[in-house]
Design an enzyme around this catalytic site. Structure first.
Site, PDB file in Angstrom:
ATOM      1  N   ASP A  91       0.851  -1.187   0.000  1.00 34.50           N
ATOM      2  CA  ASP A  91       0.000   0.000   0.000  1.00 34.50           C
ATOM      3  C   ASP A  91       0.887   1.237   0.000  1.00 34.50           C
ATOM      4  O   ASP A  91       2.098   1.160   0.196  1.00 34.50           O
ATOM      5  CB  ASP A  91      -0.993  -0.007   1.158  1.00 34.50           C
ATOM      6  CG  ASP A  91      -0.334  -0.010   2.523  1.00 34.50           C
ATOM      7  OD1 ASP A  91       0.880   0.230   2.594  1.00 34.50           O
ATOM      8  OD2 ASP A  91      -1.037  -0.240   3.512  1.00 34.50           O
ATOM      9  N   SER A  92       0.288   2.379  -0.228  1.00 24.51           N
ATOM     10  CA  SER A  92       1.063   3.589  -0.486  1.00 24.51           C
ATOM     11  C   SER A  92       1.645   4.222   0.767  1.00 24.51           C
ATOM     12  O   SER A  92       2.572   5.022   0.683  1.00 24.51           O
ATOM     13  CB  SER A  92       0.183   4.626  -1.180  1.00 24.51           C
ATOM     14  OG  SER A  92      -0.827   5.088  -0.290  1.00 24.51           O
ATOM     15  N   GLY A  93       1.087   3.890   1.919  1.00 24.36           N
ATOM     16  CA  GLY A  93       1.496   4.552   3.148  1.00 24.36           C
ATOM     17  C   GLY A  93       0.640   5.749   3.490  1.00 24.36           C
ATOM     18  O   GLY A  93       0.797   6.350   4.554  1.00 24.36           O
ATOM     19  N   GLY A  94      -0.288   6.097   2.591  1.00 22.50           N
ATOM     20  CA  GLY A  94      -1.150   7.243   2.850  1.00 22.50           C
ATOM     21  C   GLY A  94      -1.966   7.088   4.117  1.00 22.50           C
ATOM     22  O   GLY A  94      -2.075   8.028   4.914  1.00 22.50           O
ATOM     23  N   TYR A  95      -2.529   5.902   4.330  1.00 20.94           N
ATOM     24  CA  TYR A  95      -3.340   5.670   5.527  1.00 20.94           C
ATOM     25  C   TYR A  95      -2.490   5.817   6.784  1.00 20.94           C
ATOM     26  O   TYR A  95      -2.929   6.413   7.779  1.00 20.94           O
ATOM     27  CB  TYR A  95      -3.975   4.275   5.478  1.00 20.94           C
ATOM     28  CG  TYR A  95      -4.756   3.935   6.723  1.00 20.94           C
ATOM     29  CD1 TYR A  95      -6.055   4.415   6.897  1.00 20.94           C
ATOM     30  CD2 TYR A  95      -4.199   3.151   7.729  1.00 20.94           C
ATOM     31  CE1 TYR A  95      -6.773   4.117   8.052  1.00 20.94           C
ATOM     32  CE2 TYR A  95      -4.905   2.849   8.879  1.00 20.94           C
ATOM     33  CZ  TYR A  95      -6.192   3.329   9.034  1.00 20.94           C
ATOM     34  OH  TYR A  95      -6.890   3.033  10.176  1.00 20.94           O
ATOM     35  N   ASP A 145      -2.579   8.651  -1.493  1.00 20.70           N
ATOM     36  CA  ASP A 145      -3.948   9.170  -1.440  1.00 20.70           C
ATOM     37  C   ASP A 145      -4.178   9.834  -0.089  1.00 20.70           C
ATOM     38  O   ASP A 145      -3.352   9.746   0.809  1.00 20.70           O
ATOM     39  CB  ASP A 145      -4.970   8.050  -1.666  1.00 20.70           C
ATOM     40  CG  ASP A 145      -4.936   7.016  -0.542  1.00 20.70           C
ATOM     41  OD1 ASP A 145      -3.838   6.714  -0.034  1.00 20.70           O
ATOM     42  OD2 ASP A 145      -5.999   6.507  -0.155  1.00 20.70           O
ATOM     43  N   GLN A 190     -11.633   7.093  -3.300  1.00 15.04           N
ATOM     44  CA  GLN A 190     -12.002   7.785  -2.075  1.00 15.04           C
ATOM     45  C   GLN A 190     -13.362   8.459  -2.288  1.00 15.04           C
ATOM     46  O   GLN A 190     -14.044   8.188  -3.248  1.00 15.04           O
ATOM     47  CB  GLN A 190     -10.916   8.780  -1.678  1.00 15.04           C
ATOM     48  CG  GLN A 190      -9.600   8.133  -1.247  1.00 15.04           C
ATOM     49  CD  GLN A 190      -9.696   7.398   0.087  1.00 15.04           C
ATOM     50  OE1 GLN A 190     -10.695   7.486   0.808  1.00 15.04           O
ATOM     51  NE2 GLN A 190      -8.646   6.667   0.439  1.00 15.04           N
ATOM     52  N   GLY A 217     -10.756   4.454   2.381  1.00 11.85           N
ATOM     53  CA  GLY A 217     -11.600   5.273   3.239  1.00 11.85           C
ATOM     54  C   GLY A 217     -12.785   4.538   3.818  1.00 11.85           C
ATOM     55  O   GLY A 217     -13.798   5.142   4.165  1.00 11.85           O
ATOM     56  N   ASP A 267      -7.569  -7.300   2.931  1.00 11.04           N
ATOM     57  CA  ASP A 267      -6.420  -7.407   3.830  1.00 11.04           C
ATOM     58  C   ASP A 267      -6.820  -6.846   5.183  1.00 11.04           C
ATOM     59  O   ASP A 267      -7.699  -5.989   5.274  1.00 11.04           O
ATOM     60  CB  ASP A 267      -5.216  -6.630   3.292  1.00 11.04           C
ATOM     61  CG  ASP A 267      -5.307  -5.146   3.631  1.00 11.04           C
ATOM     62  OD1 ASP A 267      -4.723  -4.724   4.647  1.00 11.04           O
ATOM     63  OD2 ASP A 267      -5.989  -4.403   2.898  1.00 11.04           O
ATOM     64  N   CYS A 305     -10.547 -28.071  12.730  1.00 14.16           N
ATOM     65  CA  CYS A 305      -9.523 -27.238  12.088  1.00 14.16           C
ATOM     66  C   CYS A 305      -8.295 -28.082  11.752  1.00 14.16           C
ATOM     67  O   CYS A 305      -7.844 -28.892  12.568  1.00 14.16           O
ATOM     68  CB  CYS A 305      -9.134 -26.074  12.990  1.00 14.16           C
ATOM     69  SG  CYS A 305      -7.892 -24.976  12.265  1.00 14.16           S
ATOM     70  N   CYS A 307      -5.247 -26.815  11.024  1.00 14.45           N
ATOM     71  CA  CYS A 307      -4.004 -26.055  11.168  1.00 14.45           C
ATOM     72  C   CYS A 307      -3.023 -26.785  12.088  1.00 14.45           C
ATOM     73  O   CYS A 307      -3.401 -27.669  12.860  1.00 14.45           O
ATOM     74  CB  CYS A 307      -4.276 -24.642  11.690  1.00 14.45           C
ATOM     75  SG  CYS A 307      -4.606 -24.526  13.468  1.00 14.45           S
ATOM     76  N   CYS A 310      -3.998 -26.710  15.874  1.00 12.83           N
ATOM     77  CA  CYS A 310      -5.084 -27.597  16.297  1.00 12.83           C
ATOM     78  C   CYS A 310      -4.719 -29.069  16.154  1.00 12.83           C
ATOM     79  O   CYS A 310      -5.271 -29.913  16.866  1.00 12.83           O
ATOM     80  CB  CYS A 310      -6.351 -27.272  15.503  1.00 12.83           C
ATOM     81  SG  CYS A 310      -7.094 -25.685  15.973  1.00 12.83           S
ATOM     82  N   HIS A 336      -3.482 -20.347  13.822  1.00 16.92           N
ATOM     83  CA  HIS A 336      -4.887 -20.763  13.809  1.00 16.92           C
ATOM     84  C   HIS A 336      -5.785 -19.696  13.198  1.00 16.92           C
ATOM     85  O   HIS A 336      -6.645 -20.001  12.357  1.00 16.92           O
ATOM     86  CB  HIS A 336      -5.369 -21.090  15.217  1.00 16.92           C
ATOM     87  CG  HIS A 336      -6.846 -21.324  15.277  1.00 16.92           C
ATOM     88  ND1 HIS A 336      -7.434 -22.500  14.850  1.00 16.92           N
ATOM     89  CD2 HIS A 336      -7.874 -20.500  15.655  1.00 16.92           C
ATOM     90  CE1 HIS A 336      -8.747 -22.403  14.974  1.00 16.92           C
ATOM     91  NE2 HIS A 336      -9.040 -21.201  15.455  1.00 16.92           N
TER      92      HIS A 336
END
Length: 388
Positions: A91-95, A145, A190, A217, A267, A305, A307, A310, A336
């Site tokens: 991601d751009s790092g804007g957030y 952004d 946005q 956003g 994500d 499960c 995994c 488990c 898990h």
């Protein structure tokens, strides 16, 4: 590098797809574990792959600050640097600039901000963010952004959107002129929670010939019904042939709802963050390993499960480790939680393939939410309406 819709659900906007990137193919809908600093917290790359990950996300802001893109470039790029040979989205790092950094100041050319680590001042421009991601060599990249929180006014949101769109154009120009053909640049939509602005963003981006669209956003403090409403509306405006990525969203119920709205990629830090606080997923909701009821519980976290956690360990043992602050417990719970989400996505894809997504969605949400006392939605009537 391309995106192909393989099958569409008859009753919803859900679809099965295949996203081809320079470092391999990704089956969609897909959940992407977050490796903020270049690692999914507590896990090795082999463990991340074992739980089912086909693609991971890393963060431009954090990698820019430490260790810096030049170190990663000298190390052969992000894939080689972190030992992961499958696709990576950055991601751009804007957030992060807007959520973590201090004393930020927005100008037409970019954003001044002070590092949350040591207070050092930096200036992020669309071109610098692209330059950093070029050095990283990630497969899918995001433009700089402006991400506003829930409650921003119409005019504040409109101004932020206008700047975001101009920055997107500059990012596209940089990519075209700097030999970045192997990297896919998505546009970030946005517009806050104003339909008019979301529509304007999409309409203007459609002329830019982007390979994919990210919904930004969202999940910024709004009620669930608002999140679903604006997501559903925005997706309805997007072209069928391009992938759609809902940024920062990954709770189990949100994955199922998002897929039915037509989202292809998700994500979220939630499964790994919850694990470090002792919280684990089950089909009947979230549970906390610290609870006394697990002191003599010699069953796995979830009976069916598959995994590593488990298959090998009991709640009683994991609880003991967690209460003693043993880091192995964080690792076991993380394995898990991630495997839970990947199994969920496998079930979702299977239900689309078999034409029964609506049935699966109702069954899963009814069971998961009815018993999830620690994760109640703000308004139960919202779910009642959505499940009709």
């Amino acid at each position: 590098m391309s995106f192909e819709v393989i099958q569409r659900d008859k009753n919803t906007r859900a679809r099965l797809g295949r996203l081809k990137t320079f470092h391999g193919e990704v089956n969609t809908p897909v959940f992407m574990p977050v490796g903020t600093q270049g690692a999914v917290k507590t896990l090795s790359p082999e463990e991340v792959e074992e739980v089912g990950a086909e693609i991971i996300l890393s963060n431009t802001y954090h990698l820019f600050l430490r260790p810096g893109q030049e170190i990663i470039k000298k190390g052969g790029g992000l894939h080689r640097f972190i030992g992961w040979d499958k696709p990576i989205l950055t991601d751009s790092g804007g957030y992060q600039v807007f959520s973590l950094a201090r004393l930020r100041k927005i100008e037409e050319d970019g954003i001044y901000f002070n590092s949350h680590i040591d207070g050092s001042q930096y200036f992020f421009t669309p071109e610098l963010v692209m330059e950093v991601q070029k050095a990283l060599g990630s497969d899918i990249i995001m433009p700089l952004d402006i991400c506003l929180g829930y409650g921003a006014s119409y005019w504040e949101t409109k101004e932020a959107l206008e700047i975001t769109l101009r920055w997107l154009k500059r990012s596209i120009d940089y990519k075209k002129n700097n030999n970045m053909e192997t990297q896919l640049l998505f546009g970030i939509i946005q517009g806050g929670f104003y339909r008019e602005l979301r529509k304007e963003a999409v309409e203007r981006m459609l002329d830019m010939e982007l390979p994919g669209f990210a919904l930004g956003g969202i999940s910024v403090g709004e009620p669930k019904d608002k999140m679903y409403e604006i997501t559903d509306y925005t997706v309805s405006l997007l072209p069928e042939e391009k992938p759609r990525y809902l940024m920062g969203v990954g709770a189990p119920e949100d994955l199922v709802m998002g897929v039915s709205m037509g989202i292809d990629m998700f994500d979220c830090v939630l499964p790994t963050r919850l694990a470090r606080h002792g919280v684990f997923y089950t089909k009947t909701g979230r549970r906390n390993i610290k609870n006394a009821q697990y002191k003599e519980d010699f069953s796995p976290l979830e009976e069916d499960c598959d995994c590593y956690t488990c298959r090998r360990f009991t709640k009683a043992y994991i609880r003991h480790l967690f209460l003693q602050h043993e880091t192995f417990s964080y690792r076991l719970l993380t394995i898990h939680n991630l495997r839970f989400l990947f199994r969920l996505m496998e079930d979702v894809r299977r239900s689309i393939r078999e034409g029964r997504l609506e049935e699966f969605k109702k069954e899963f949400l009814t069971q998961y939410l009815a018993n999830d006392r620690e994760n109640r939605l703000e308004k139960e009537e919202v779910w009642n309406r959505l499940l009709i």
